[in-house]
Design a protein around this motif. Structure first.
Motif, mmCIF file in Angstrom:
data_model
loop_
_atom_site.group_PDB
_atom_site.id
_atom_site.type_symbol
_atom_site.label_atom_id
_atom_site.label_comp_id
_atom_site.label_asym_id
_atom_site.label_seq_id
_atom_site.Cartn_x
_atom_site.Cartn_y
_atom_site.Cartn_z
ATOM 1 N N ARG A 1 -20.373 -27.774 -16.878
ATOM 2 C CA ARG A 1 -20.322 -27.261 -18.259
ATOM 3 C C ARG A 1 -20.556 -25.757 -18.225
ATOM 4 N NH1 ARG A 1 -17.951 -28.575 -22.635
ATOM 5 N NH2 ARG A 1 -18.931 -27.642 -24.420
ATOM 6 N N TRP A 2 -19.711 -25.014 -18.862
ATOM 7 C CA TRP A 2 -19.851 -23.546 -18.914
ATOM 8 C C TRP A 2 -20.297 -23.137 -20.309
ATOM 9 C CZ3 TRP A 2 -14.350 -22.050 -16.786
ATOM 10 C CH2 TRP A 2 -14.250 -22.411 -15.438
ATOM 11 N N GLU A 3 -21.355 -22.361 -20.368
ATOM 12 C CA GLU A 3 -21.801 -21.853 -21.671
ATOM 13 C C GLU A 3 -20.841 -20.803 -22.202
ATOM 14 O OE1 GLU A 3 -25.829 -20.773 -22.372
ATOM 15 O OE2 GLU A 3 -26.554 -22.230 -20.905
ATOM 16 N N ASP A 4 -20.266 -20.031 -21.301
ATOM 17 C CA ASP A 4 -19.389 -18.933 -21.710
ATOM 18 C C ASP A 4 -18.068 -19.006 -20.938
ATOM 19 O OD1 ASP A 4 -18.258 -16.554 -22.573
ATOM 20 O OD2 ASP A 4 -19.654 -15.266 -21.473
ATOM 21 N N PRO A 5 -17.146 -19.872 -21.356
ATOM 22 C CA PRO A 5 -15.879 -20.030 -20.620
ATOM 23 C C PRO A 5 -15.075 -18.737 -20.524
ATOM 24 C CG PRO A 5 -16.075 -21.715 -22.322
ATOM 25 C CD PRO A 5 -17.228 -20.788 -22.498
ATOM 26 N N VAL A 6 -15.042 -17.981 -21.598
ATOM 27 C CA VAL A 6 -14.284 -16.725 -21.580
ATOM 28 C C VAL A 6 -14.895 -15.768 -20.563
ATOM 29 C CG1 VAL A 6 -13.593 -14.706 -22.931
ATOM 30 C CG2 VAL A 6 -13.448 -17.000 -23.937
ATOM 31 N N GLY A 7 -16.204 -15.677 -20.560
ATOM 32 C CA GLY A 7 -16.881 -14.806 -19.593
ATOM 33 C C GLY A 7 -16.623 -15.233 -18.162
ATOM 34 N N MET A 8 -16.632 -16.554 -17.931
ATOM 35 C CA MET A 8 -16.349 -17.064 -16.578
ATOM 36 C C MET A 8 -14.950 -16.649 -16.125
ATOM 37 S SD MET A 8 -18.829 -18.831 -15.160
ATOM 38 C CE MET A 8 -18.058 -19.975 -14.051
ATOM 39 N N LEU A 9 -13.963 -16.816 -16.999
ATOM 40 C CA LEU A 9 -12.583 -16.468 -16.654
ATOM 41 C C LEU A 9 -12.441 -14.966 -16.436
ATOM 42 C CD1 LEU A 9 -10.715 -18.825 -19.126
ATOM 43 C CD2 LEU A 9 -10.815 -19.063 -16.640
ATOM 44 N N VAL A 10 -13.001 -14.187 -17.340
ATOM 45 C CA VAL A 10 -12.901 -12.729 -17.213
ATOM 46 C C VAL A 10 -13.556 -12.268 -15.919
ATOM 47 C CG1 VAL A 10 -13.680 -10.525 -18.201
ATOM 48 C CG2 VAL A 10 -12.658 -12.271 -19.678
#
Length: 158
Positions: A99-108
């Protein structure tokens, strides 16, 4: 002569696909050398003659696989696309497993790291040396990356 083939990522037609390990290694050395020239001297410095000389292969040997400068650029781009898409596939798998709290941050963060480390990719994209074939392949690549983002969001249940 065999029909032109397309490298993974769809960007670069090869005049022939190397069948023997020695030929595949030679082509890999040519592309590694081309990338070094691109990084050091820019896209304008990528000539078949210069790449062949630096890779210690004859121009004729280079032409067996890469018919011209544009094919070298396209082959390099195809390699960068493949790396980005493989990273996206890995992120889709990771998103399904955690589970990712910040999916956008992970991708970026993941892709910013690639852009920072792939000096050849930056030199090619900012060096104004893209071919029409590479631009078309980039449009296809962007569609595959957008689909990857969709798959990440689905895997995360978002």
């Amino acid at each position: 002569m065999s029909e032109p083939t397309t490298r993974p990522g769809g960007a670069a037609p090869l005049r022939r696909t190397p069948q023997q390990a020695r030929s595949r290694a030679r082509l890999a050395r040519v592309l590694e050398t081309a990338e070094q020239i691109l990084i050091r001297d820019g896209v304008e410095a990528l000539t078949t003659t210069r790449v062949a000389a630096a890779a210690r292969v004859s121009v004729g040997s280079l032409y067996q696989y890469l018919p011209d400068r544009d094919a070298i650029i396209d082959a390099l781009a195809a390699g960068y696309f493949a790396k980005l898409e493989a990273t996206m596939d890995g992120l889709v798998e990771a998103a399904a497993a955690e589970r990712w709290e910040d999916p956008v941050g992970m991708l970026v963060d993941a892709f910013a790291g690639i852009y920072r480390s792939e000096h050849g990719f930056r030199a090619l994209w900012f060096g104004s040396g893209l071919t029409e074939r590479t631009r078309a392949a980039d449009r296809d690549h962007k569609r595959r990356m957008a689909d990857g983002i969709r798959r990440v969001l689905l895997a995360l249940g978002l």
